[in-house]
Design an enzyme around this catalytic site. Structure first.
Site: not given
Length: 201
Positions: A108-109
């Site tokens: 993800c991030n």
């Protein structure tokens, strides 16, 4: 210890992104493993409890200053902390792990942050879409042709995944770490992907 898997958490981390991996490391389908190949450990900026997106608080085993030099893998758990200044303190930790050839996972991030650090420039990778990798990476991201539109990608000891790929992320890391024989890793993946009722009709 060389068998420790370090889950690096920043404030407002996405707790669900580490669940499948941590569970498969610590247990099988019957019970906790008596002698697991690896041990799960939490790393956070300090030794103070760190809060997840869902509001759970976790006690770290290590801070950035006390984490061990030797470990089996570094897992960068996604969440909103990767957009804050504290994430910059992780750069030397990631760079050292990659330089030493350690297994590194970013979901993800955290995968987008890897683009910002320039770490995705020599590997095949994925993340929360090419547009986000370009946005976060800016001039430091020079490998858009290495982007694969897949749930998770493993290349050169680095696993990247998008935020919906918790299970695929786990599978790639479990395989890379040889946590079990390939057949059992695949069975774990299919059991959780398809569900009990579908798999055992």
């Amino acid at each position: 210890m060389t068998n420790e898997i370090l889950y690096l958490l920043l404030p407002d981390f996405a707790e669900h992104e580490m669940v499948y991996l941590a569970q498969a490391v610590a247990s099988d389908e019957y019970a906790l493993k008596e002698k697991p190949k690896y041990v799960n450990k939490i790393v956070a900026p300090t030794m103070e409890p760190i809060k997840s997106i869902g509001g759970f608080r976790m006690l770290p085993d290590y801070s950035f200053d006390t984490m061990p030099e030797d470990y089996a893998a570094l897992v960068l758990v996604g969440g909103f902390g990767w957009t804050t200044p504290i994430a910059d303190k992780v750069v030397p930790i990631i760079s050292k792990a990659v330089a030493e050839g350690k297994v590194v996972g970013a979901i993800c991030n955290a995968a987008s942050f890897m683009a910002k650090c320039g770490i995705l420039n020599d590997i095949k990778h994925t993340g929360n879409g090419l547009d986000q990798l370009k946005l976060w990476g800016g001039n430091n991201y020079t490998n858009p042709e290495g982007y694969l539109h897949k749930q998770a990608v493993s290349d050169k000891n680095i696993v990247t995944a998008n935020g919906s790929a918790t299970l695929e992320f786990a599978k790639e890391l479990l395989s890379l770490l040889e946590n079990d024989i390939p057949e059992r890793i695949e069975m774990y993946y299919q059991f959780n992907k398809q569900g009990f009722c579908e798999l055992f009709k």
